[in-house]
Design a protein around this motif. Structure first.
Motif, mmCIF file in Angstrom:
data_model
loop_
_atom_site.group_PDB
_atom_site.id
_atom_site.type_symbol
_atom_site.label_atom_id
_atom_site.label_comp_id
_atom_site.label_asym_id
_atom_site.label_seq_id
_atom_site.Cartn_x
_atom_site.Cartn_y
_atom_site.Cartn_z
ATOM 1 N N ILE A 107 0.828 -1.208 0.000
ATOM 2 C CA ILE A 107 0.000 0.000 0.000
ATOM 3 C C ILE A 107 0.863 1.259 0.000
ATOM 4 O O ILE A 107 0.609 2.205 -0.734
ATOM 5 C CB ILE A 107 -0.962 -0.015 1.210
ATOM 6 N N GLU A 108 1.904 1.249 0.817
ATOM 7 C CA GLU A 108 2.736 2.450 0.909
ATOM 8 C C GLU A 108 3.923 2.413 -0.046
ATOM 9 O O GLU A 108 4.672 3.375 -0.143
ATOM 10 C CB GLU A 108 3.251 2.598 2.355
ATOM 11 N N ALA A 109 4.101 1.311 -0.756
ATOM 12 C CA ALA A 109 5.307 1.172 -1.588
ATOM 13 C C ALA A 109 5.133 1.813 -2.962
ATOM 14 O O ALA A 109 4.019 1.969 -3.460
ATOM 15 C CB ALA A 109 5.645 -0.299 -1.759
ATOM 16 N N GLU A 110 6.266 2.158 -3.546
ATOM 17 C CA GLU A 110 6.269 2.668 -4.918
ATOM 18 C C GLU A 110 6.424 1.496 -5.852
ATOM 19 O O GLU A 110 7.160 0.545 -5.560
ATOM 20 C CB GLU A 110 7.500 3.559 -5.106
ATOM 21 N N PRO A 111 5.772 1.531 -7.012
ATOM 22 C CA PRO A 111 5.967 0.420 -7.948
ATOM 23 C C PRO A 111 7.415 0.348 -8.433
ATOM 24 O O PRO A 111 8.145 1.333 -8.385
ATOM 25 C CB PRO A 111 5.032 0.750 -9.098
ATOM 26 N N GLU A 112 7.798 -0.825 -8.914
ATOM 27 C CA GLU A 112 9.163 -1.041 -9.380
ATOM 28 C C GLU A 112 9.462 -0.179 -10.611
ATOM 29 O O GLU A 112 8.558 0.296 -11.283
ATOM 30 C CB GLU A 112 9.364 -2.508 -9.793
ATOM 31 N N ALA A 113 10.754 -0.066 -10.903
ATOM 32 C CA ALA A 113 11.162 0.626 -12.123
ATOM 33 C C ALA A 113 11.063 -0.340 -13.299
ATOM 34 O O ALA A 113 11.228 -1.544 -13.136
ATOM 35 C CB ALA A 113 12.600 1.108 -11.974
ATOM 36 N N VAL A 114 10.765 0.199 -14.464
ATOM 37 C CA VAL A 114 10.723 -0.613 -15.670
ATOM 38 C C VAL A 114 12.145 -0.803 -16.188
ATOM 39 O O VAL A 114 12.913 0.148 -16.274
ATOM 40 C CB VAL A 114 9.861 0.109 -16.736
ATOM 41 N N GLU A 115 12.480 -2.062 -16.491
ATOM 42 C CA GLU A 115 13.837 -2.358 -16.912
ATOM 43 C C GLU A 115 13.843 -3.066 -18.260
ATOM 44 O O GLU A 115 13.052 -3.985 -18.465
ATOM 45 C CB GLU A 115 14.439 -3.329 -15.880
ATOM 46 N N SER A 116 14.716 -2.679 -19.142
ATOM 47 C CA SER A 116 14.759 -3.309 -20.467
ATOM 48 C C SER A 116 15.203 -4.767 -20.373
ATOM 49 O O SER A 116 16.053 -5.120 -19.581
ATOM 50 C CB SER A 116 15.734 -2.567 -21.372
ATOM 51 N N ARG A 117 14.609 -5.600 -21.208
ATOM 52 C CA ARG A 117 14.933 -7.039 -21.224
ATOM 53 C C ARG A 117 15.619 -7.436 -22.518
ATOM 54 O O ARG A 117 15.650 -8.600 -22.883
ATOM 55 C CB ARG A 117 13.639 -7.861 -21.094
ATOM 56 N N LEU A 118 16.127 -6.458 -23.231
ATOM 57 C CA LEU A 118 16.604 -6.727 -24.583
ATOM 58 C C LEU A 118 17.975 -7.401 -24.642
ATOM 59 O O LEU A 118 18.354 -7.953 -25.661
ATOM 60 C CB LEU A 118 16.651 -5.401 -25.360
ATOM 61 N N GLY A 119 18.722 -7.361 -23.527
ATOM 62 C CA GLY A 119 20.133 -7.759 -23.596
ATOM 63 C C GLY A 119 20.433 -9.226 -23.842
ATOM 64 O O GLY A 119 21.581 -9.580 -24.061
ATOM 65 N N ALA A 120 19.448 -10.112 -23.841
ATOM 66 C CA ALA A 120 19.758 -11.543 -23.942
ATOM 67 C C ALA A 120 19.788 -12.024 -25.388
ATOM 68 O O ALA A 120 19.049 -11.528 -26.228
ATOM 69 C CB ALA A 120 18.709 -12.327 -23.172
ATOM 70 N N GLU A 121 20.632 -13.005 -25.639
ATOM 71 C CA GLU A 121 20.771 -13.526 -27.004
ATOM 72 C C GLU A 121 19.429 -14.031 -27.550
ATOM 73 O O GLU A 121 19.079 -13.772 -28.704
ATOM 74 C CB GLU A 121 21.810 -14.660 -27.018
ATOM 75 N N THR A 126 28.115 -4.951 -23.856
ATOM 76 C CA THR A 126 27.172 -6.082 -23.787
ATOM 77 C C THR A 126 26.520 -6.278 -25.148
ATOM 78 O O THR A 126 26.477 -7.393 -25.679
ATOM 79 C CB THR A 126 26.029 -5.782 -22.775
ATOM 80 N N LEU A 127 26.008 -5.181 -25.713
ATOM 81 C CA LEU A 127 25.280 -5.309 -26.973
ATOM 82 C C LEU A 127 26.184 -5.839 -28.082
ATOM 83 O O LEU A 127 25.780 -6.715 -28.840
ATOM 84 C CB LEU A 127 24.708 -3.959 -27.399
ATOM 85 N N LYS A 128 27.418 -5.323 -28.141
ATOM 86 C CA LYS A 128 28.310 -5.749 -29.220
ATOM 87 C C LYS A 128 28.563 -7.262 -29.121
ATOM 88 O O LYS A 128 28.485 -7.982 -30.115
ATOM 89 C CB LYS A 128 29.629 -4.974 -29.158
ATOM 90 N N THR A 129 28.792 -7.719 -27.876
ATOM 91 C CA THR A 129 29.050 -9.151 -27.692
ATOM 92 C C THR A 129 27.832 -9.974 -28.118
ATOM 93 O O THR A 129 27.955 -10.968 -28.847
ATOM 94 C CB THR A 129 29.349 -9.441 -26.206
ATOM 95 N N VAL A 130 26.651 -9.556 -27.651
ATOM 96 C CA VAL A 130 25.450 -10.349 -27.972
ATOM 97 C C VAL A 130 25.151 -10.286 -29.477
ATOM 98 O O VAL A 130 24.819 -11.297 -30.098
ATOM 99 C CB VAL A 130 24.227 -9.880 -27.148
ATOM 100 N N ILE A 131 25.310 -9.094 -30.059
ATOM 101 C CA ILE A 131 25.040 -8.969 -31.508
ATOM 102 C C ILE A 131 25.997 -9.872 -32.287
ATOM 103 O O ILE A 131 25.596 -10.575 -33.219
ATOM 104 C CB ILE A 131 25.193 -7.498 -31.974
ATOM 105 N N ASP A 132 27.275 -9.891 -31.891
ATOM 106 C CA ASP A 132 28.243 -10.743 -32.591
ATOM 107 C C ASP A 132 27.871 -12.222 -32.467
ATOM 108 O O ASP A 132 27.957 -12.974 -33.441
ATOM 109 C CB ASP A 132 29.665 -10.505 -32.052
ATOM 110 N N THR A 133 27.440 -12.623 -31.257
ATOM 111 C CA THR A 133 27.018 -14.026 -31.086
ATOM 112 C C THR A 133 25.833 -14.331 -32.002
ATOM 113 O O THR A 133 25.778 -15.382 -32.647
ATOM 114 C CB THR A 133 26.603 -14.279 -29.611
#
Ligand code: ADP
Length: 768
Positions: free
Chosen positions: A416-430, A472-479
């Motif tokens: 009730i008194e808490a703030e909702p979580e922050a939105v976080e991107s999930r794009l980083g995974a292969e 991170t992105l360069k590594t994942v994109i290369d994979t």
């Protein structure tokens, strides 16, 4: 701000004032001041029911009056239908709306003739991949429920869609609608949008925790009376039921959130047995008809339980129900016929189903990786936010149920008194990026490694993670690229090797770029024909390569491909969701594997237990699909696999889509097995053998009735003669028989009367 003062056309103003909306709510006015009607990008982060849709509508109508075209992006199909219904009302202003939620491999040019197009984010992604040309004419894009950027499944697609739409049309106005989130400013900054935040609500919301007869918190609704009456009915485990019953007795409606399908149904049954005593005779009669609609269409145990609940004025709602059943429950609740729905959290997001009292009966949920977990604050806020119907309820109440005294303070603090979580991107995974790397190259959004990095630098992931994301992105994109090159979906043209025999489809690639000398990272990335097709089919490149490699293996080994071979192959793809393996499944599924080993293309050795376990999960799902195409009644499938009708549909629809994609891939590679996949697609769609297709096209005839008719010699529309009416009625019941004859356009009236005399009452058989 009064509607009259807004910079929109007079017709638009009258449209709203005639419907009783005279002035804007305070957060709505704030959005206008932020530039919503001056063409600025705006992110609106305000509670449910405080009028986000209306803001999007105003901006869309203003743009349409200036000759624009609008795209409204939603996360779920059900939500698309709801919005489409609403926007269809703009017909009186001269604007047409369309809905695009169909297959993910179509271009859908026709839908572009509409002024407003509603589509899911996956569909928009697919329209971009298929180079649908009207996308570049969009003047306003609305992104509904944009906080779902955070969802591991949907978020990456939404992020890519936003990034691509902005590239296609940099002048397009973006309107993002969000639940309240912690980092709305960050999301807004990424979109170069003004940020409007407010916690204002049109109806007052009282939030509280309930424990053993006592409310803690702000719930003020006739506290003493409620507590006393609750004691009459029960405490502890029964508390939720008593609270629900109390809301209905005092003239409200109630939504209950539980944490599993079983609990949702169990809650409805218990609450119904109390709530039914509050129903009037007229209400009871109406509910009887509604319940009959459910049992007329399905004879599964779940349908029977739902019908029992509906007769008592309540219902349950979860993804295991069929789309028809869910729609009937939603509509009847909105119409006030059903007084209470108990549901899994799926109902918390999106759909507009407000109630005076929301009961959160379970705030812990089972997660297959982490065990019992507390639900996120954002989810709590969305559930609680459903409380209080604007203009109808004097207030809304949300009640969290504590099972231990110590939980009271914890729940107040953590929800009730808490703030909702922050939105976080999930794009980083292969796994999330692979398909988007391919489509980005295929559609010419990038044609070198460096351009790919530039493209992904525009995503929310890169914005949120800053410099760190570059590595991170360069590594994942290369994979991802390594995989795509290895699977012949694209190649890097370094100019020195002979040209592979494939067509270059990327509009970014020009001969001049291919021939000149390049630095590392600047060599053209060229999609192959296969790569372009995979991107257009909307298939994960990994799925495509699994299909191609396995079929090649089977063909080279001259293996006979059966239904089981293909269904298991479909279940091996990453696009197919799998059933969970329960302990009791191991023996029967392993036995099935042993009996059918010569039909299975790839079976890991039992010496690799983790792989073998995964394989059994694939096989279990394949067996479900096999039962479906072998015309096993849905109730039997439901019982064998502990799934609902909605699940069976979902599994079979996904499998049919993969079968279609498989057929097209194999056709391209010239494989003789392509036809097998095409036939399988139809069978998966209808859950029947192909001979029944002509009958299945008649409305009201499902796979079970079609089989009965077929076996009795009725094989197509042409086989029904007026004189056969009583035979047909004997097979499918007089009501359905009448419907079939009407639809085919055969006058069997003489026979119908005779039939009615013979049979008293409705004895139509149900379809499963
Ligand atoms: P949200 O999208 O934020 O959940 P909606 O836009 O669906 O909320 O609005 C909820 C209800 O409030 C709708 O029935 C809508 O017609 C009504 N509404 C919105 N704005 C106003 C307003 N300014 N005055 C009166 N009713 C409004």
């Amino acid at each position: 701000i009064p509607i009259e003062n807004l910079p929109v056309s007079d017709r638009t103003k009258s449209f709203y004032t005639d419907s009783g909306i005279q002035k804007l709510y305070p957060p709505q006015s704030k959005a206008i001041s932020a530039g919503l009607l001056d063409g600025k990008n705006v992110l609106i982060s305000i509670p449910t029911a405080s009028g986000k849709t209306l803001l999007a509508e105003l901006a869309m109508l203003q743009s349409l009056d200036a000759g624009g075209k609008c795209l409204y992006v939603v996360p779920l199909r059900a939500l698309a239908s709801e919005k489409f219904r609403r926007f269809s009302e703009f017909r009186e202003l001269g604007f047409r709306s369309g809905i695009s939620t169909g297959d993910l491999d179509e271009r859908d040019e026709n839908i572009g003739t509409n002024d407003i197009i509603v589509a899911t984010s996956e569909k928009v992604d697919s329209l971009i991949r298929n180079e649908t040309h009207w996308l570049s004419q969009i003047s306003v894009v609305v992104l509904d429920e944009v906080h779902l950027l955070d969802s591991p499944g949907r978020g990456p697609t939404l992020e890519i869609v936003i990034t691509k739409l902005r590239r296609l049309n940099p002048k397009m106005q973006i309107i993002a609608l969000s639940a309240t989130i912690q980092n709305s400013k960050e999301v807004a900054d990424w979109m170069k949008a003004e940020c409007v935040v407010s916690d204002w609500r049109p109806t007052k919301l009282y939030e509280g925790v309930y424990f053993d007869g006592v409310f803690e918190g702000e719930v003020v609704h006739t506290k003493e009376k409620t507590v006393k009456e609750i004691e009459l009915v029960g405490k502890g485990k029964e508390a939720g039921v008593s609270l629900a019953a109390d809301a209905i007795r005092s003239g409200g409606r109630c939504l209950v959130f539980t944490n599993s399908r079983k609990n949702a149904a169990g809650f409805a049954k218990k609450a119904g047995s109390v709530i039914q005593s509050y129903l009037t005779v007229a209400e009871q009669a109406e509910l009887l008809d509604l319940a009959a609609e459910i049992t007329d269409r399905s004879d599964t145990d779940a349908a029977k339980t739902l019908a029992v609940c509906i007769r008592m004025g309540v219902a349950f709602h979860h993804a295991g129900l069929s789309a028809d059943q869910r729609e009937l429950v939603e509509k009847s609740f909105l119409a006030g016929k059903i007084k209470m729905i108990s549901s899994t959290p799926t109902l918390a997001a999106g759909l507009n189903l407000p109630a005076r009292r929301v009961i959160i009966a379970a705030w812990r949920r089972y997660d297959s990786n982490e065990g019992m977990q507390m639900i996120p604050v954002m989810e709590y806020k969305q559930m609680a936010g459903r409380a209080g119907r604007p203009h109808l309820d004097p207030y809304g109440e949300s009640v969290l149920i504590a099972t231990k005294e110590e939980d009271i303070d914890k729940l107040k603090e953590m929800y009730i008194e808490a703030e909702p979580e922050a939105v976080e991107s999930r794009l980083g995974a292969e796994n999330a990026l692979r398909t988007h790397v391919l489509s980005t190259i295929s559609n010419g959004f990038a044609d070198t490694r460096n351009q790919l990095s530039d493209f992904f630098r525009d995503t929310f992931f890169a914005y949120q993670r800053g410099l760190l994301s570059t590595i991170t992105l360069k590594t994942v994109i290369d994979t991802c690229l390594d995989f795509l090159i290895k699977s012949n979906m694209c190649f890097e043209d370094k100019g020195k090797t002979e040209e592979p025999a494939v067509e270059k489809t990327s509009p970014f690639v020009t001969a001049d770029k291919i021939n000149s000398t390049k630095e590392d990272g600047d060599y053209p990335l060229v999609p192959t024909k296969l790569g372009s097709l995979v991107s257009k089919l909307y298939l994960d490149p990994l799925s495509a390569s699994v299909i191609l490699e396995n079929i090649q293996k089977a063909e080279s080994e001259k293996m006979k491909l059966t239904d089981i071979s293909l269904l298991h192959l479909i279940c091996m793809t990453t696009d197919m969701k799998l059933l969970y393996m329960k302990t009791s499944d191991y023996i029967p599924v392993s036995e099935f594997a042993a009996e059918n080993c010569e039909h299975i293309i790839s079976m890991p050795p039992t010496s690799k237990p983790a792989e073998f376990d995964w394989f059994l999960g694939e096989l279990k799902t394949a067996i479900l699909l096999y039962r479906w195409i072998s015309e096993t009644p849905e109730n039997e499938i439901s019982k064998e696999f502990d799934v609902g009708e909605g699940d069976i549909r979902q599994f079979s629809e996904t499998a049919a889509w993969i079968a279609n994609a498989g057929a097209r891939l194999l056709k391209m590679t010239g494989s003789p097995s392509a036809g097998l996949f095409s036939d399988l697609e139809l069978r998966l769609q209808y859950g029947a053998s192909i001979q029944l297709l002509p009958l299945l096209k008649i409305r009201g005839i499902g796979r079970v009735r079609a089989r009965k008719l077929y076996n009795a010699g009725f094989k197509s529309k042409e086989s029904f003669k007026p004189a056969d009416f009583s035979t047909v009625a004997g097979l499918v019941g007089p009501k359905i028989a009448g419907q079939v004859y009407r639809e085919i356009g055969i006058d069997a009236s003489g026979y119908v009367i005779e039939e009615k005399k013979k049979r008293s009452g409705d004895d139509s058989e149900s379809e499963s």
